[in-house]
Scaffold this active site. Structure first.
Site, PDB file in Angstrom:
ATOM      1  N   ASP A 170      -9.506  10.219  15.488  1.00 43.90           N
ATOM      2  CA  ASP A 170      -9.528   9.988  13.684  1.00 43.90           C
ATOM      3  C   ASP A 170     -10.285   8.070  13.788  1.00 43.90           C
ATOM      4  O   ASP A 170      -9.943   7.831  13.038  1.00 43.90           O
ATOM      5  CB  ASP A 170      -8.371  10.325  12.753  1.00 43.90           C
ATOM      6  CG  ASP A 170      -9.047   9.758  11.235  1.00 43.90           C
ATOM      7  OD1 ASP A 170      -9.721  10.245  10.757  1.00 43.90           O
ATOM      8  OD2 ASP A 170      -8.238  10.026  10.672  1.00 43.90           O
ATOM      9  N   VAL A 180       3.799   1.483   2.252  1.00 41.21           N
ATOM     10  CA  VAL A 180       3.084   0.109   3.592  1.00 41.21           C
ATOM     11  C   VAL A 180       4.272  -1.098   2.828  1.00 41.21           C
ATOM     12  O   VAL A 180       3.356  -1.174   1.187  1.00 41.21           O
ATOM     13  CB  VAL A 180       2.115  -0.247   4.312  1.00 41.21           C
ATOM     14  CG1 VAL A 180       1.910  -1.403   4.873  1.00 41.21           C
ATOM     15  CG2 VAL A 180       2.046   1.649   4.515  1.00 41.21           C
ATOM     16  N   GLY A 195       1.342  -1.008  -0.261  1.00 47.05           N
ATOM     17  CA  GLY A 195      -0.458   0.204   0.009  1.00 47.05           C
ATOM     18  C   GLY A 195       0.344   1.505  -0.021  1.00 47.05           C
ATOM     19  O   GLY A 195       2.006   1.942   0.507  1.00 47.05           O
ATOM     20  N   GLY A 255       0.534   5.888   1.027  1.00 44.22           N
ATOM     21  CA  GLY A 255      -0.322   6.893   1.659  1.00 44.22           C
ATOM     22  C   GLY A 255       0.582   8.304   1.180  1.00 44.22           C
ATOM     23  O   GLY A 255       1.447   8.280   0.660  1.00 44.22           O
ATOM     24  N   SER A 256       0.279   9.144   1.567  1.00 43.13           N
ATOM     25  CA  SER A 256       0.486  10.513   1.378  1.00 43.13           C
ATOM     26  C   SER A 256       1.566  10.697   2.756  1.00 43.13           C
ATOM     27  O   SER A 256       2.488  11.552   2.017  1.00 43.13           O
ATOM     28  CB  SER A 256      -0.773  11.516   1.257  1.00 43.13           C
ATOM     29  OG  SER A 256      -0.759  11.523   2.552  1.00 43.13           O
ATOM     30  N   THR A 257       1.365   9.850   3.439  1.00 43.53           N
ATOM     31  CA  THR A 257       2.947   9.694   4.082  1.00 43.53           C
ATOM     32  C   THR A 257       4.076   9.097   3.933  1.00 43.53           C
ATOM     33  O   THR A 257       5.321   9.359   4.662  1.00 43.53           O
ATOM     34  CB  THR A 257       2.447   9.859   5.910  1.00 43.53           C
ATOM     35  OG1 THR A 257       2.316   8.629   6.034  1.00 43.53           O
ATOM     36  CG2 THR A 257       1.349  10.354   5.830  1.00 43.53           C
ATOM     37  N   GLY A 258       3.326   7.787   3.289  1.00 46.43           N
ATOM     38  CA  GLY A 258       4.492   7.181   3.183  1.00 46.43           C
ATOM     39  C   GLY A 258       4.223   6.146   2.070  1.00 46.43           C
ATOM     40  O   GLY A 258       2.907   5.416   1.792  1.00 46.43           O
TER      41      GLY A 258
END
Length: 639
Positions: free
Chosen positions: A487, A382, A375, A377-380
């Site tokens: 969240d 996985v 996967g 995401g916008s931060t990094g």
């Protein structure tokens, strides 16, 4: 009788203006070109955002929650005030308004959600409309990212993280609005975020006129925090909470202000020059405030290296210290905004050194192999990998330090999950710095996210009760430790192969304590936000209960309320309307409806706590985790 016509003041053109970055849009390829590295994964070209149909969390970086209630002193100045006096008073005011990301006790770090520039803040209910700053996208990995307004139905462009501002000591104090984070704002400026184009600013004077204008605005805005009854907050001795400045660059979008009234000013970002001054002030003040928070008048210390090392060493022994090190690293980076590139590289090394004190030593690649990316995401990214010593599969989250909008939030990824252990919280094994990447090694949960189940399956009440019971156990534990998740949604709930439910994604969490009992940041994912978060009222752990109630609606109806509407409209409805109802209310039992009614209460004081909900009759229907295994199998058969 005939007065002389007054001469119009002369306004000079901006001075020392530099056009450093130019971004365009390629209509043929339908993508942005010339984006800075920080924005490349945020706007336009992020394939994850294009392929994902899930709304994204947001943080609004315009405000910071101060740690103590402070009233601005009334300042009476003669017309011949000198620059020095005005500058001193302004620095004092700016210091008072700075927020603290560090927790007030050593239990765990306060998660300060400011990661990017995004759609925005809400105006207080009295003023009419919600005004979002630039649209924000935050991937499931808890990072705020900004982009254009929503075009895909399930992709939410949400307001960015609003830095935290100070909450009244009493839980019921209905203060609205937020204190400025110390930046200069012209008349009419409001700390809220908006779709706002960044204006060129003169390299600017800090003389009496500029200072008086800013001081007046701070006083006027501060008055909005007073209770509606008209009573003023008791004056307290001025202190200087530790501050942290949002270092992320904000995207440039034009906006239209709608419905500002009642003395509220339209939100506006500080100009680049204002940001530099603000960041330099906070970078200087942050060191001594971290070391000696009880002495607000301590003089700034010039040696940031020494302070960083000290705060980083404290970070290794407590989560509070970790947050403190993050603040100082952030402050140093903010102060380097207008400095040469060499200083910027040095700032990166300072932050890396602080983070190194929190993570484990060594290279994880010596013990892990067979990396397989699952996967992004916008931060990094996985990956799953195999632990050579045990043979088990682990999940590895890789985050590039240089590509983070709010890199101090990386401390949450390390500290929160490291310090809080519970059967229903994702277990973190270790974390490492590999070159310029933070690697967090955690348990791999084969069942995936609850989102896959609610999207492709229909859950019965026994299965819903099973999920809710395990989630509430995790929340009851976190809330007892003063941690707010902020969240909660199906994307943040992961399942093990045997059906066990675990809470993840702690990048937006916050710490509350007796000294700082409330938060006021606009943080979370719009459709799951509670009314008090959207209204910018002080809030505590009860916001997680509202979000859990929305997640129950997800499990019944397949999606949260107002999911077909744009995030801004959905947030306005949540703020102004009665609690949402189930679409399929006729299909649920009175017990489930009663359980939901205890969570979706507009008054936070009347909302049930996690401990109270665990005793609700509906949860008696909860079964073993294995009840969820068929749902996971069904979700795997869907693309």
């Amino acid at each position: 009788m005939f007065s002389k016509k007054k001469k119009k003041p002369l306004i000079s053109m901006p001075s020392n203006f530099e056009h450093r970055v130019h971004t365009g849009f390629d209509k043929r390829e339908n993508k942005y070109v010339g984006l800075p590295l920080q924005w490349a994964s945020i706007v336009g070209n992020n394939q994850i955002l294009k392929s994902s149909n899930r709304p994204l969390p947001l943080v609004d970086p315009s405000e910071i929650t101060p740690t103590e209630i402070l009233d601005l002193k009334t300042i009476v100045r003669p017309h011949h005030n000198n620059n020095k006096a005005d500058t001193t008073s302004l620095n004092s005011s700016s210091t008072m308004m700075m927020g603290s990301m560090a927790p007030m006790n050593p239990m765990a770090p306060g998660a300060h959600p400011m990661m990017s520039h995004g759609p925005g803040m809400m105006m207080p209910p009295e003023t009419g409309g919600i005004v979002l700053p630039k649209t924000s996208h935050v991937a499931r990995s808890n990072s705020l990212r900004s982009s254009s307004p929503p075009r895909v139905r399930r992709v939410a462009n949400v307001p960015p993280s609003v830095p935290e501002e100070e909450g009244p000591p009493a839980a019921g104090t209905p203060g609205v609005g937020g204190a400025s984070s110390g930046g200069f704002k012209p008349p009419g400026a409001h700390p809220s975020l908006l779709y706002n184009s960044q204006h060129a600013h003169a390299n600017g004077a800090t003389g009496p006129l500029a200072v008086r204008t800013d001081q007046t605005n701070l006083q006027q805005y501060r008055s909005n925090l007073a209770p509606p009854s008209g009573g003023s907050m008791p004056q307290q001795q001025q202190t200087s909470p530790v501050g942290s400045v949002a270092s992320g660059t904000r995207s440039n979008h034009s906006h239209t202000n709608n419905g500002n009234s009642g003395g509220s000013y339209p939100p506006m970002y500080p100009t680049s020059h204002q940001q530099q001054q603000q960041q330099q002030q906070q970078a200087k003040q942050g060191g001594d405030q971290n070391q000696n928070p009880l002495h607000p008048h301590a003089h700034p210390h010039p040696h940031h290296h020494q302070h960083l090392a000290k705060s980083a060493s404290r970070a290794s022994s407590s989560s509070g210290g970790a947050s403190s090190a993050a603040q100082q690293a952030s402050g140093a980076s903010g102060g380097a905004a207008g400095q040469p590139k060499q200083d910027q590289r040095l700032t990166h090394e300072q932050f890396r050194a602080a983070l190194q004190m929190v993570v484990s030593a060594g290279d994880p690649r010596e013990n892990l192999d067979h990396f397989n990316k699952i996967g992004e995401g916008s931060t990094g990214t996985v990956c799953i990998a195999t632990d050579k010593s045990t043979g088990r599969q682990v999940a590895v989250k890789k985050m590039d330090l240089r590509k983070q909008q709010r890199r101090e939030l990386l401390f949450n990824e390390v500290v929160i999950m490291r310090d809080y252990h519970h059967p229903n919280i994702v277990e973190t094994y270790s974390s490492f710095l590999v070159n310029d990447e933070l690697w967090v090694v955690m348990e791999y949960l084969e069942g995936g996210a609850l989102t896959d189940i609610v999207t492709h399956s229909r859950m019965d009440e026994e299965q819903i009760a099973t999920v809710c019971k395990q989630c509430l156990k995790a929340l009851a534990y976190l809330h007892s430790q003063g941690v707010i998740h902020r969240d909660i949604k199906s994307d943040s709930i992961l399942l093990a192969a045997d059906g066990r439910v675990k809470l993840s994604d702690f990048g937006f969490c916050a710490q509350v304590s007796q000294e700082l009992p409330k938060r006021k940041s606009l943080v979370g994912t719009p459709y799951w936000m509670s009314p008090e978060v959207i209204s910018r009222l002080p809030y505590g752990p009860e916001v997680d209960i509202w979000s859990l109630g929305i997640m129950v609606i997800e499990m019944v109806d397949g999606e949260p309320p107002f999911f077909n509407e744009p995030p801004l409209q959905a947030m306005r409805r949540i703020r102004d309307m009665q609690p949402p109802n189930l679409k399929n209310a006729h299909k649920v039992s009175p017990r489930l409806q009663s359980f939901l009614d205890r969570m979706l209460v507009r008054d936070p004081a009347q909302r049930a706590t996690a401990a109270e909900l665990l005793a609700h009759p509906f949860l008696r229907q909860a079964g073993p985790p294995s009840l969820l295994v068929p749902l996971m199998r069904n979700a795997r058969h869907h693309p």
